[in-house]
Write a protein that holds these residues in place. Structure first.
Motif, PDB file in Angstrom:
ATOM      1  N   THR A 541      10.183  -4.127  -0.862  1.00  0.00           N
ATOM      2  CA  THR A 541       8.949  -4.289  -0.069  1.00  0.00           C
ATOM      3  C   THR A 541       8.388  -2.968   0.440  1.00  0.00           C
ATOM      4  O   THR A 541       7.274  -2.937   0.946  1.00  0.00           O
ATOM      5  CB  THR A 541       9.230  -5.194   1.148  1.00  0.00           C
ATOM      6  N   ALA A 542       9.169  -1.879   0.311  1.00  0.00           N
ATOM      7  CA  ALA A 542       8.729  -0.597   0.865  1.00  0.00           C
ATOM      8  C   ALA A 542       7.439  -0.113   0.224  1.00  0.00           C
ATOM      9  O   ALA A 542       6.537   0.390   0.909  1.00  0.00           O
ATOM     10  CB  ALA A 542       9.841   0.450   0.695  1.00  0.00           C
ATOM     11  N   MET A 543       7.324  -0.271  -1.109  1.00  0.00           N
ATOM     12  CA  MET A 543       6.125   0.213  -1.789  1.00  0.00           C
ATOM     13  C   MET A 543       4.892  -0.575  -1.362  1.00  0.00           C
ATOM     14  O   MET A 543       3.822   0.000  -1.109  1.00  0.00           O
ATOM     15  CB  MET A 543       6.320   0.106  -3.308  1.00  0.00           C
ATOM     16  N   VAL A 544       5.032  -1.902  -1.257  1.00  0.00           N
ATOM     17  CA  VAL A 544       3.897  -2.721  -0.825  1.00  0.00           C
ATOM     18  C   VAL A 544       3.489  -2.350   0.590  1.00  0.00           C
ATOM     19  O   VAL A 544       2.298  -2.223   0.904  1.00  0.00           O
ATOM     20  CB  VAL A 544       4.248  -4.225  -0.904  1.00  0.00           C
ATOM     21  N   SER A 545       4.474  -2.164   1.467  1.00  0.00           N
ATOM     22  CA  SER A 545       4.191  -1.786   2.855  1.00  0.00           C
ATOM     23  C   SER A 545       3.500  -0.437   2.921  1.00  0.00           C
ATOM     24  O   SER A 545       2.560  -0.242   3.698  1.00  0.00           O
ATOM     25  CB  SER A 545       5.487  -1.761   3.652  1.00  0.00           C
ATOM     26  N   LEU A 546       3.951   0.504   2.096  1.00  0.00           N
ATOM     27  CA  LEU A 546       3.342   1.833   2.085  1.00  0.00           C
ATOM     28  C   LEU A 546       1.895   1.773   1.604  1.00  0.00           C
ATOM     29  O   LEU A 546       1.004   2.395   2.194  1.00  0.00           O
ATOM     30  CB  LEU A 546       4.168   2.759   1.184  1.00  0.00           C
ATOM     31  N   LEU A 547       1.663   1.008   0.538  1.00  0.00           N
ATOM     32  CA  LEU A 547       0.294   0.848   0.048  1.00  0.00           C
ATOM     33  C   LEU A 547      -0.602   0.200   1.095  1.00  0.00           C
ATOM     34  O   LEU A 547      -1.767   0.590   1.274  1.00  0.00           O
ATOM     35  CB  LEU A 547       0.295   0.014  -1.240  1.00  0.00           C
ATOM     36  N   ASP A 548      -0.052  -0.799   1.806  1.00  0.00           N
ATOM     37  CA  ASP A 548      -0.813  -1.484   2.854  1.00  0.00           C
ATOM     38  C   ASP A 548      -1.235  -0.491   3.944  1.00  0.00           C
ATOM     39  O   ASP A 548      -2.377  -0.510   4.405  1.00  0.00           O
ATOM     40  CB  ASP A 548       0.049  -2.600   3.450  1.00  0.00           C
ATOM     41  N   HIS A 549      -0.317   0.392   4.342  1.00  0.00           N
ATOM     42  CA  HIS A 549      -0.649   1.366   5.379  1.00  0.00           C
ATOM     43  C   HIS A 549      -1.666   2.391   4.875  1.00  0.00           C
ATOM     44  O   HIS A 549      -2.537   2.837   5.620  1.00  0.00           O
ATOM     45  CB  HIS A 549       0.626   2.084   5.851  1.00  0.00           C
ATOM     46  N   PHE A 550      -1.567   2.764   3.599  1.00  0.00           N
ATOM     47  CA  PHE A 550      -2.544   3.694   3.053  1.00  0.00           C
ATOM     48  C   PHE A 550      -3.945   3.084   3.026  1.00  0.00           C
ATOM     49  O   PHE A 550      -4.940   3.769   3.263  1.00  0.00           O
ATOM     50  CB  PHE A 550      -2.143   4.114   1.635  1.00  0.00           C
ATOM     51  N   VAL A 551      -4.017   1.772   2.739  1.00  0.00           N
ATOM     52  CA  VAL A 551      -5.315   1.100   2.703  1.00  0.00           C
ATOM     53  C   VAL A 551      -5.919   0.978   4.094  1.00  0.00           C
ATOM     54  O   VAL A 551      -7.105   1.262   4.311  1.00  0.00           O
ATOM     55  CB  VAL A 551      -5.176  -0.295   2.047  1.00  0.00           C
ATOM     56  N   ARG A 552      -5.073   0.574   5.089  1.00  0.00           N
ATOM     57  CA  ARG A 552      -5.592   0.317   6.432  1.00  0.00           C
ATOM     58  C   ARG A 552      -5.711   1.570   7.286  1.00  0.00           C
ATOM     59  O   ARG A 552      -6.629   1.691   8.092  1.00  0.00           O
ATOM     60  CB  ARG A 552      -4.700  -0.718   7.140  1.00  0.00           C
ATOM     61  N   SER A 553      -4.781   2.512   7.129  1.00  0.00           N
ATOM     62  CA  SER A 553      -4.790   3.742   7.951  1.00  0.00           C
ATOM     63  C   SER A 553      -4.408   4.934   7.086  1.00  0.00           C
ATOM     64  O   SER A 553      -3.322   5.512   7.231  1.00  0.00           O
ATOM     65  CB  SER A 553      -3.817   3.611   9.129  1.00  0.00           C
ATOM     66  N   PRO A 554      -5.249   5.313   6.148  1.00  0.00           N
ATOM     67  CA  PRO A 554      -4.874   6.368   5.198  1.00  0.00           C
ATOM     68  C   PRO A 554      -4.588   7.712   5.863  1.00  0.00           C
ATOM     69  O   PRO A 554      -3.658   8.412   5.478  1.00  0.00           O
ATOM     70  CB  PRO A 554      -6.091   6.452   4.276  1.00  0.00           C
ATOM     71  N   GLN A 555      -5.382   8.066   6.887  1.00  0.00           N
ATOM     72  CA  GLN A 555      -5.201   9.365   7.529  1.00  0.00           C
ATOM     73  C   GLN A 555      -3.858   9.427   8.268  1.00  0.00           C
ATOM     74  O   GLN A 555      -3.095  10.384   8.123  1.00  0.00           O
ATOM     75  CB  GLN A 555      -6.343   9.638   8.514  1.00  0.00           C
TER      76      GLN A 555
END
Length: 637
Positions: A541-555
């Motif tokens: 699930t780490a990759m999905v979680s990381l992608l989710d954070h990049f989408v919502r809070s990329p900076q």
């Protein structure tokens, strides 16, 4: 409205009690001793924060807690893990029961002159008192034993014997008491001994076992629900309380219909239900998870309430006799324990401690004393007063003995005291592979010192510069040999889940390292790592979680991952004495630097502008590398 006020007030006191009781652990006393003493101080006879009426109004808390404790005790009776100890449990139960009953009964009978309410009784009534008192001396407190075992995470043959004997004795004492009560009524009241009474005892036991099986089936239904663990925990506790409610209802109904009281023992019912689920269903793991999740608040509420409802005036009134009776019980249990270990051919190291866990008493003994008071109105209330005073002493003295026994025998698996930070950031990584090497390089680039433990043969490893390697053949007690484990601030495990868990347990019990990081292989194993305080990374699930954070809070995500040019996240240690006691709002920080968190003595604290820094605090900051370098110099690193 009064009930809501009592519940609200008791909740606040219970939360405070948990904090105060933690101080007792620092002097090697169990948590429950602190809970009970705090409850006594908050009770009606000292500070009166918990009024006397709470004993009756909050009875449902005790009943729910006792049901949970029976569930927890039954869940520990896993036959596949106890086969090697069944012989010891059998002999210890027999010797302690027989010697306590026989020796205590004889001594109490001949001490009639020291007991005020026995002086005017006839021979048969004195014999009844002696038999009933000796019976009530037998049971131990499963609540106290379970609480201390849970607190210490104790595990081993001694712990298994202790728990097994505690439960077996409580089961047999319920049967024995029913028989002795029938005999005592005959002796003291001159009634004909009615064999029908024995039949009713058999009926009660059969119904209790049958209802236990039914409750076990209901537990399986609850555990099989595809819902959150919180909902399942609520349903399990509600079912336990429902057993007590049904037992009271059945008692009244049987009295009205048959003219004879049929009492279904709630503790026995819950114990049988839990034993059934643990040994004869595929839901054992789920049941254990629920039991562990709700254990802490249940024990806090139960033992705080026990302390608050202790009748101190009664104890002060009869304390000399109560101390004498306590000594009698203490001695008979010690003799029974020593003899049981001899007959069972237990380890020699058990002799010095085998009797210590069986001193405490609580619910079952109190219930038996109350039953005697109801059955014998002439001398029963005085009898109950004396017995309750003895139980109070046993309950205050018993838990420390349980802890000391587990400590002395070496089965204490509680967390070791976290070592103090030595000023150097060190990491120990288990597992030689591409990810562990990449992690090592990144940590060294940030100023960390890295060591690695690997199960790979030395000739197959190309040792990178700057990393100290430790070669081991397997994960066992010798895995830390030659490793200065206490200096490491973080330990990372990248092996199989079984190997990772062995490492985490040893670190938890022996080292108390500040940070444990685990790479998970099977998601079903996550909870057991979390219970050891580990930070778990689930690759699934780490990759999905990381992608989710990049989408919502990329900076923010890029910043925290160190992907922004010239930006970084860094842990800085307060070593400069000038910063000790300084509030965060008084720090002169560059505008682009943000404080994310503060870790103090291994604990994360919620920080705000008025939070004062302390020497040794680890402050996590995010900002430009240049600014962080300047702040690091000012902090004294």
């Amino acid at each position: 409205m009064q009930l809501l006020v009592l519940i609200g007030g008791f909740t606040l006191i219970a939360v405070s009690s948990n904090q105060i009781a933690s101080l007792f652990q620092k002097i090697r006393l169990p948590l429950i001793s602190g809970l009970m003493i705090t409850g006594v101080l908050a009770g009606p006879y000292v500070l009166n924060l918990i009024p006397e009426i709470a004993k009756f109004k909050l009875g449902f808390i005790s009943q729910t807690a006792l049901a949970y404790i029976a569930f927890a005790a039954g869940s520990e009776l896993y036959l596949n893990e106890m086969r090697s100890q069944i012989k010891s449990i059998k002999w210890h139960s027999i010797t302690q029961t027989v010697f306590t009953f026989v020796l205590a009964g004889i001594m109490i009978f001949f001490l009639e002159d020291t007991i005020p309410f026995m002086r005017g009784l006839g021979f048969m009534e004195r014999l009844s008192v002696a038999l009933l008192t000796a019976t009530i001396f037998i049971p131990t407190s499963p609540a106290s034993v379970m609480a201390v075992i849970s607190e210490l995470r104790a595990k081993g043959p001694f712990t298994q014997i202790t728990l097994g004997v505690t439960i077996v004795k409580d089961f047999f004492v319920v049967v024995l008491f029913a028989v002795i009560l029938a005999v005592a009524k005959t002796l003291s009241k001159g009634e004909d001994f009615d064999l029908l009474s024995i039949l009713f005892i058999v009926i009660e036991l059969c119904l209790s076992f049958g209802l236990g099986w039914l409750v076990g089936r209901i537990l399986m239904l609850f555990l099989g629900i595809r819902r959150s663990h919180i909902l399942k925990a609520v349903l399990v506790l509600a079912l336990g309380y429902g057993v007590y409610v049904f037992s009271d209802y059945f008692l009244d109904m049987s009295t009205n219909l048959t003219g004879h009281e049929l009492y279904l023992e709630p503790l026995l019912i819950c114990l049988v239900a839990s034993f059934y689920v643990t040994n004869f269903s595929p839901l054992r793991a789920e049941f254990l998870l629920i039991i562990k999740k709700v254990g802490s608040p249940i024990y806090v509420a139960f033992f705080t309430l026990i302390g608050a409802t202790m009748d101190l005036p009664v104890l002060l009134l009869v304390w000399p006799i109560a101390l004498l009776f306590f000594a009698i019980r203490f001695g008979t249990i010690a003799i029974g324990g020593l003899l049981g270990n001899a007959v069972a051919r237990g380890p020699r190291r058990f002799y010095k401690v085998i009797w210590m866990p069986f001193i405490s008493q609580a619910g079952v003994a109190l219930g038996l004393a109350t039953a005697v008071a109801n059955q014998f109105p002439d001398w029963g209330p005085d009898f109950a007063t004396l017995v309750i005073a003895i139980i109070v002493i046993n309950q205050l003295v018993g838990p420390p003995f349980i802890r000391w026994a587990i400590d002395l025998i070496g089965e204490d698996r509680s967390r070791a005291e976290t070592p103090k930070f030595d000023g150097v950031m060190d990491a120990l990584i288990f597992g030689y592979e591409s990810q562990s090497l990449a992690l090592s390089r990144q940590l060294m680039d940030k100023g960390w010192k890295v060591e690695m433990v690997t199960l790979v043969d030395e000739k197959d490893v190309e040792i990178p510069e700057g990393i100290k390697f430790h070669f081991r053949k397997e994960i066992d007690k010798a895995v830390f040999a030659g490793v200065d484990t206490k200096k490491f601030d973080t330990i990372v495990t990248l092996l199989s889940d079984d190997e990772n868990y062995k490492i985490c347990e040893m670190v938890y019990e022996q080292i108390g390292t500040k940070q444990l990081v685990v790479r998970l292989n099977e998601r079903s194993n996550m909870e057991k790592f979390i219970q050891l305080g580990a930070k778990v990374i689930d690759p699934s699930t780490a990759m999905v979680s990381l992608l989710d954070h990049f989408v919502r809070s990329p900076q923010a995500t890029s910043l925290l991952l160190g992907m922004e040019q010239g930006q970084d996240t860094r842990d800085l240690v307060i070593r400069n004495p000038d910063f000790h006691g300084l509030p965060l709002r008084s720090l002169r920080l560059p505008p682009e630097v943000i404080i994310l968190s503060i870790r103090r003595a291994g604990q994360m604290i919620i920080s705000h502008g008025y939070t004062r820094l302390r020497a040794g605090d680890i402050v996590t900051m995010v900002g430009s590398n240049k600014s962080l370098d300047e702040i690091e110099l000012r902090f004294g690193n």
